[in-house]
Enzyme design. Structure first.
Site, PDB file in Angstrom:
ATOM      1  N   CYS A  93       0.857  -1.155   0.488  1.00  0.00           N
ATOM      2  CA  CYS A  93      -0.250  -0.023  -0.054  1.00  0.00           C
ATOM      3  C   CYS A  93       0.607   1.137   0.489  1.00  0.00           C
ATOM      4  CB  CYS A  93      -0.962   0.262   1.279  1.00  0.00           C
ATOM      5  SG  CYS A  93      -1.998   1.272   1.177  1.00  0.00           S
ATOM      6  N   HIS A 135      -9.249  -3.414  -2.703  1.00  0.00           N
ATOM      7  CA  HIS A 135      -8.019  -2.710  -1.867  1.00  0.00           C
ATOM      8  C   HIS A 135      -8.904  -1.445  -1.471  1.00  0.00           C
ATOM      9  CE1 HIS A 135      -3.760  -1.503  -0.996  1.00  0.00           C
ATOM     10  NE2 HIS A 135      -4.742  -0.686  -0.741  1.00  0.00           N
ATOM     11  N   GLU A 136      -9.211  -0.476  -2.855  1.00  0.00           N
ATOM     12  CA  GLU A 136      -9.249   0.403  -2.705  1.00  0.00           C
ATOM     13  C   GLU A 136     -10.348   0.962  -1.850  1.00  0.00           C
ATOM     14  OE1 GLU A 136      -7.362   2.427  -4.006  1.00  0.00           O
ATOM     15  OE2 GLU A 136      -6.352   1.414  -4.800  1.00  0.00           O
ATOM     16  N   HIS A 139      -9.967   0.573   1.251  1.00  0.00           N
ATOM     17  CA  HIS A 139      -9.692   2.635   1.996  1.00  0.00           C
ATOM     18  C   HIS A 139     -10.989   2.956   1.687  1.00  0.00           C
ATOM     19  CE1 HIS A 139      -5.401   2.418   1.550  1.00  0.00           C
ATOM     20  NE2 HIS A 139      -5.421   1.989   0.607  1.00  0.00           N
TER      21      HIS A 139
END
Ligand SMILES: [Zn+2]
Length: 171
Positions: A93, A135-136, A139
């Protein structure tokens, strides 16, 4: 074009609630998207979420060079469905520099998001695309890889390792 700065763990902005982008995206949001695309390429990320540059908005850039796609934005994305089958893949990351670790995630997902033209897109994804979207979107839900990775697999990387492992890109 003002330069964007990355936020790093434990910056509280990475753990702050992100607001939906008001649609249709106005000129300010479009300018932010252009800046984020530029930053994503510059930082050599395959993805970049708005909180990673200190903006608490439900907005991310996907930059899937291996698929030969130009960087594109995902606005107010949502995961609609996940497969029960999972895959264990190493992830890094941009906000947690030089650490990689194995993360188990659903292998296939169905996602919904808006593009810059205010159009709703629904996609079925697998492989690297499914991985980077998850993953995004993590976030955007204030979740970092360090909350999920298998602690026993976390390791530091140096420049030589990065060169030898080009496929393992940061997001
Ligand atoms: Zn990240």
């Amino acid at each position: 074009m003002p330069r964007l700065k990355l936020t790093f763990d434990p910056d509280p902005l990475l753990r702050k609630k992100n607001q939906d982008v008001v649609l249709p995206a106005d000129a300010k949001i479009r300018q932010l998207i252009d800046q984020m695309k530029f930053a994503c390429k510059k930082f050599k990320g395959i993805g970049l979420a708005a909180p990673q540059i200190g903006r608490n908005l439900n907005l991310a850039i996907i930059n899937l060079e291996p698929y030969d796609l130009p960087p594109f934005s995902i606005i107010n994305p949502r995961i609609l469905k996940t497969s029960s089958q999972t895959e264990n893949v190493e992830e890094g990351c941009l906000s947690i520099p030089n650490l990689f670790g194995l993360i188990s995630r659903p292998a296939e997902i169905k996602v919904e998001f808006y593009n810059e033209d205010n159009k709703k897109i629904v996609m079925d994804l697998d492989g690297l695309a499914a991985r980077v979207f998850q993953h995004e979107i993590d976030h955007l839900n204030q979740t970092l890889i360090k909350d999920k990775w298998d602690q026993n697999t976390v390791h530091k990387v140096d420049e030589a390792w990065k060169k030898a492992n080009r496929a393992r890109r940061k997001v």
